[in-house]
Scaffold this motif. Structure first.
Motif, PDB file in Angstrom:
ATOM      1  N   GLY A   1       0.828  -1.207   0.000  1.00  0.00           N
ATOM      2  CA  GLY A   1       0.000   0.000   0.000  1.00  0.00           C
ATOM      3  C   GLY A   1       0.855   1.245   0.000  1.00  0.00           C
TER       4      GLY A   1
ATOM      5  N   ASN B   1      -7.075   3.422  -4.859  1.00  0.00           N
ATOM      6  CA  ASN B   1      -7.468   4.531  -3.986  1.00  0.00           C
ATOM      7  C   ASN B   1      -6.562   5.700  -4.338  1.00  0.00           C
ATOM      8  OD1 ASN B   1      -8.755   5.663  -1.828  1.00  0.00           O
ATOM      9  ND2 ASN B   1      -8.362   3.910  -0.482  1.00  0.00           N
TER      10      ASN B   1
ATOM     11  N   ALA C   1      -4.271   2.815   8.943  1.00  0.00           N
ATOM     12  CA  ALA C   1      -5.584   2.534   9.539  1.00  0.00           C
ATOM     13  C   ALA C   1      -5.687   1.070   9.959  1.00  0.00           C
ATOM     14  CB  ALA C   1      -6.686   2.897   8.551  1.00  0.00           C
ATOM     15  N   LYS C   2      -5.128   0.163   9.153  1.00  0.00           N
ATOM     16  CA  LYS C   2      -5.182  -1.273   9.490  1.00  0.00           C
ATOM     17  C   LYS C   2      -4.396  -1.583  10.765  1.00  0.00           C
ATOM     18  CE  LYS C   2      -7.324  -2.867   5.778  1.00  0.00           C
ATOM     19  NZ  LYS C   2      -8.721  -3.238   5.893  1.00  0.00           N
TER      20      LYS C   2
ATOM     21  N   HIS D   1      -1.424  -5.512  -7.467  1.00  0.00           N
ATOM     22  CA  HIS D   1      -2.445  -5.786  -6.450  1.00  0.00           C
ATOM     23  C   HIS D   1      -1.898  -6.793  -5.441  1.00  0.00           C
ATOM     24  CE1 HIS D   1      -6.417  -6.166  -4.761  1.00  0.00           C
ATOM     25  NE2 HIS D   1      -6.270  -7.483  -4.798  1.00  0.00           N
TER      26      HIS D   1
ATOM     27  N   LEU E   1      -1.190   6.923   2.575  1.00  0.00           N
ATOM     28  CA  LEU E   1      -0.571   7.765   3.600  1.00  0.00           C
ATOM     29  C   LEU E   1       0.517   7.019   4.384  1.00  0.00           C
ATOM     30  CD1 LEU E   1      -0.337  10.289   5.332  1.00  0.00           C
ATOM     31  CD2 LEU E   1      -2.201   9.404   6.741  1.00  0.00           C
TER      32      LEU E   1
ATOM     33  N   LEU F   1      -5.693   5.197  13.668  1.00  0.00           N
ATOM     34  CA  LEU F   1      -6.636   6.321  13.722  1.00  0.00           C
ATOM     35  C   LEU F   1      -6.988   6.575  15.176  1.00  0.00           C
ATOM     36  CD1 LEU F   1      -9.150   5.642  10.787  1.00  0.00           C
ATOM     37  CD2 LEU F   1      -6.818   6.548  10.746  1.00  0.00           C
TER      38      LEU F   1
HETATM   39  C1  FAD Z   1     -12.275  10.228   3.157  1.00  0.00           C
HETATM   40  C2  FAD Z   1     -11.277  10.240   4.288  1.00  0.00           C
HETATM   41  C3  FAD Z   1     -10.760  11.450   4.734  1.00  0.00           C
HETATM   42  C4  FAD Z   1      -9.824  11.466   5.788  1.00  0.00           C
HETATM   43  N1  FAD Z   1      -9.317  12.673   6.166  1.00  0.00           N
HETATM   44  C5  FAD Z   1      -8.383  12.711   7.138  1.00  0.00           C
HETATM   45  C6  FAD Z   1      -7.800  13.957   7.523  1.00  0.00           C
HETATM   46  O1  FAD Z   1      -8.129  15.018   6.984  1.00  0.00           O
HETATM   47  N2  FAD Z   1      -6.847  13.947   8.504  1.00  0.00           N
HETATM   48  C7  FAD Z   1      -6.443  12.797   9.112  1.00  0.00           C
HETATM   49  O2  FAD Z   1      -5.564  12.850   9.985  1.00  0.00           O
HETATM   50  N3  FAD Z   1      -7.008  11.599   8.797  1.00  0.00           N
HETATM   51  C8  FAD Z   1      -7.955  11.527   7.822  1.00  0.00           C
HETATM   52  N4  FAD Z   1      -8.507  10.305   7.474  1.00  0.00           N
HETATM   53  C9  FAD Z   1      -8.105   9.097   8.217  1.00  0.00           C
HETATM   54  C10 FAD Z   1      -6.761   8.476   7.765  1.00  0.00           C
HETATM   55  O3  FAD Z   1      -5.697   9.369   8.004  1.00  0.00           O
HETATM   56  C11 FAD Z   1      -6.767   8.091   6.289  1.00  0.00           C
HETATM   57  O4  FAD Z   1      -7.719   7.075   6.084  1.00  0.00           O
HETATM   58  C12 FAD Z   1      -5.386   7.589   5.771  1.00  0.00           C
HETATM   59  O5  FAD Z   1      -5.399   7.665   4.383  1.00  0.00           O
HETATM   60  C13 FAD Z   1      -5.049   6.177   6.262  1.00  0.00           C
HETATM   61  O6  FAD Z   1      -3.803   5.809   5.729  1.00  0.00           O
HETATM   62  P1  FAD Z   1      -3.506   4.316   5.241  1.00  0.00           P
HETATM   63  O7  FAD Z   1      -2.140   4.284   4.695  1.00  0.00           O
HETATM   64  O8  FAD Z   1      -3.895   3.366   6.283  1.00  0.00           O
HETATM   65  O9  FAD Z   1      -4.554   4.065   4.049  1.00  0.00           O
HETATM   66  P2  FAD Z   1      -4.567   4.708   2.610  1.00  0.00           P
HETATM   67  O10 FAD Z   1      -4.033   6.094   2.632  1.00  0.00           O
HETATM   68  O11 FAD Z   1      -5.963   4.528   2.102  1.00  0.00           O
HETATM   69  O12 FAD Z   1      -3.566   3.811   1.774  1.00  0.00           O
HETATM   70  C14 FAD Z   1      -3.842   2.491   1.404  1.00  0.00           C
HETATM   71  C15 FAD Z   1      -3.262   2.290  -0.011  1.00  0.00           C
HETATM   72  O13 FAD Z   1      -3.327   0.906  -0.328  1.00  0.00           O
HETATM   73  C16 FAD Z   1      -3.744   0.748  -1.673  1.00  0.00           C
HETATM   74  N5  FAD Z   1      -4.380  -0.577  -1.721  1.00  0.00           N
HETATM   75  C17 FAD Z   1      -5.509  -0.983  -1.104  1.00  0.00           C
HETATM   76  N6  FAD Z   1      -5.692  -2.302  -1.268  1.00  0.00           N
HETATM   77  C18 FAD Z   1      -4.635  -2.740  -2.000  1.00  0.00           C
HETATM   78  C19 FAD Z   1      -4.219  -4.018  -2.488  1.00  0.00           C
HETATM   79  N7  FAD Z   1      -4.927  -5.137  -2.204  1.00  0.00           N
HETATM   80  N8  FAD Z   1      -3.089  -4.099  -3.211  1.00  0.00           N
HETATM   81  C20 FAD Z   1      -2.329  -2.996  -3.454  1.00  0.00           C
HETATM   82  N9  FAD Z   1      -2.662  -1.759  -3.021  1.00  0.00           N
HETATM   83  C21 FAD Z   1      -3.799  -1.641  -2.304  1.00  0.00           C
HETATM   84  C22 FAD Z   1      -4.656   1.903  -1.973  1.00  0.00           C
HETATM   85  O14 FAD Z   1      -4.620   2.245  -3.356  1.00  0.00           O
HETATM   86  C23 FAD Z   1      -4.036   3.018  -1.092  1.00  0.00           C
HETATM   87  O15 FAD Z   1      -3.118   3.807  -1.840  1.00  0.00           O
HETATM   88  C24 FAD Z   1      -9.442  10.257   6.434  1.00  0.00           C
HETATM   89  C25 FAD Z   1     -10.019   9.057   6.013  1.00  0.00           C
HETATM   90  C26 FAD Z   1     -10.913   9.038   4.967  1.00  0.00           C
HETATM   91  C27 FAD Z   1     -11.503   7.709   4.542  1.00  0.00           C
END
Ligand code: FAD
Length: 369
Positions: free
Chosen positions: A8, A37, A256-257, A111, A11, A261
């Motif tokens: 992934g 995403n 998030a996983k 993927h 963020l 959060l």
């Molecule tokens: C709409 C929204 C707005 C938010 N706004 C804020 C905010 O303003 N401030 C804040 O602090 N927090 C915010 N959050 C909470 C949190 O910070 C975000 O969800 C953040 O993006 C989480 O980071 P992450 O890396 O876990 O997930 P993500 O940033 O979603 O990254 C996951 C990545 O994995 C990729 N992916 C998914 N499945 C697969 C797969 N099977 N194979 C390969 N790639 C894959 C996706 O394309 C994505 O790029 C927000 C959440 C949401 C849903």
């Protein structure tokens, strides 16, 4: 060479890649993302009281916020904090600027089908790794959510200058509390453009009433004159106050996983930065990524209790935020939400909240845990 795979490139994946790059270790790092995403659709707002590695990605900085709570509108300075906005594309460019000169960083489009102890399966192919950082699959069994944060935002273009371009509204409680503890958040781009978001804390089994969210947004915007909705975003984030087990063999969940959060706000950006720095530091110091700071049981209890109270009695959210943000600046409240306060400071912040309600909820949590 031990290979690292980051599943992934959102963020947490990008933030971790950047922090690994500046820690000067030489292991090959591959970031895998399938683009499902897209970063172009993302932006994160957050507060911080210190410089960060990825600050160059911020497109807006604010030193004041507006809150409307208990019938009063207040503009609060942020003290040592700044509120900033980072867009997904800008984050990606800043991270690439850090990693591109280093030949051992690669970004792969693919993927992730599975995450395993010795690597990941990408589009059917096994990619071996010593350490896997997983932001896409997560633990086999997630803890049940304590509440849901359900939000719907409109990017609005107003005909007249309807928004204060210099001051975001962190929360405005002038919206119905009948169904759930709710507020409106306004993040301005300029006087004519803003993200206006309706946010509710609901019980984990609640369903989202999309029509009610749109109605609340339309009602909130009723006074700004003609406007156009450029796009809509919505999400339902599961909020978990309990600790998420993050390690499984050589795999560490991130983002998030990984339970990063904050359960009482849904914000993750700043916590992801701190976690990325800690993971990189651990790898550098100990050769493994698991020497991470212990999570605070006290703040987890506070978050859980708040969620329990406001999902049962929605009006309590406004009361709680009113108490936290009652000072001349927002700094004490932000420090508390950053989990950087001491117990005496917390007791002062909690004055004004109904002690019996919160103590009963805390007792219930402690007994049933
Ligand atoms: C709409 C929204 C707005 C938010 N706004 C804020 C905010 O303003 N401030 C804040 O602090 N927090 C915010 N959050 C909470 C949190 O910070 C975000 O969800 C953040 O993006 C989480 O980071 P992450 O890396 O876990 O997930 P993500 O940033 O979603 O990254 C996951 C990545 O994995 C990729 N992916 C998914 N499945 C697969 C797969 N099977 N194979 C390969 N790639 C894959 C996706 O394309 C994505 O790029 C927000 C959440 C949401 C849903």
């Amino acid at each position: 060479m031990t290979r690292i795979v980051i599943a992934g490139g959102g963020l947490s994946g990008l933030s971790l890649a950047a922090h690994l790059a500046v820690m000067d270790h030489r292991h090959p790092v591959i970031v895998v993302d399938d683009g499902r995403n897209p970063l172009s659709a993302k932006a994160w707002a957050s507060w911080s009281d210190r410089p960060g590695l990825l600050d160059a990605a911020a497109c807006r900085w604010f030193d004041r916020i507006r809150v409307h709570v208990n019938g009063t509108t207040k503009v609060l300075r942020l003290g040592r904090y700044r509120y900033r906005v980072v867009r997904g594309d800008d984050l990606a460019s800043v991270v690439r600027r850090i990693t591109d000169p280093l030949r051992h960083f690669t970004f792969h489009e693919g993927h992730v089908d599975r995450v395993e102890d010795d690597g990941v399966v990408v589009d059917g192919q096994h990619l071996r790794a010593r350490w896997v950082f997983d932001s896409v699959i997560g633990p086999a069994q997630e803890r049940p959510a304590d509440a849901l944060l359900s939000f719907r935002g409109w990017r609005v273009r107003a005909e007249r200058a309807a928004f204060d371009a210099e001051i975001p509204t962190l929360f405005d409680f002038r919206t119905s509390q009948a169904r759930a503890a709710s507020f409106v958040y306004v993040l301005p781009d300029d006087a004519h453009h803003a993200l206006v978001e309706h946010t509710s804390f609901t019980a984990p089994d609640a369903t989202t009433d999309q029509a009610a969210q749109r109605e609340a947004l339309a009602e909130y915007l009723a006074d700004i004159g003609p406007y156009e909705i450029e796009c809509e975003e919505h999400a339902v984030l599961p909020l978990r106050a309990g600790q998420t087990p993050r390690r499984n063999g050589n795999v560490l969940t991130i983002g998030a996983k990984g339970g990063l959060l904050k359960a009482s706000t849904g914000f993750g950006y700043q916590r992801v930065q701190r976690d990325s720095a800690a993971v990189a530091e651990s790898l550098h110091e100990y050769g493994h990524p698991f020497a991470l700071p212990a999570e605070s049981a006290r703040f987890r209890l506070f978050d859980g209790v708040l969620l329990d109270v406001v999902t049962r009695e929605p009006a309590q959210l406004e009361r709680a935020f009113g108490a936290l943000f009652r000072y001349r600046t927002a700094e004490p409240a932000l420090r508390f939400l950053d989990e950087a306060t001491t117990p005496p400071q917390e007791w002062r912040l909690f004055a004004g909240m109904p002690a019996a309600t919160y103590l009963a909820a805390a007792r219930h949590r402690l007994v049933s845990s």
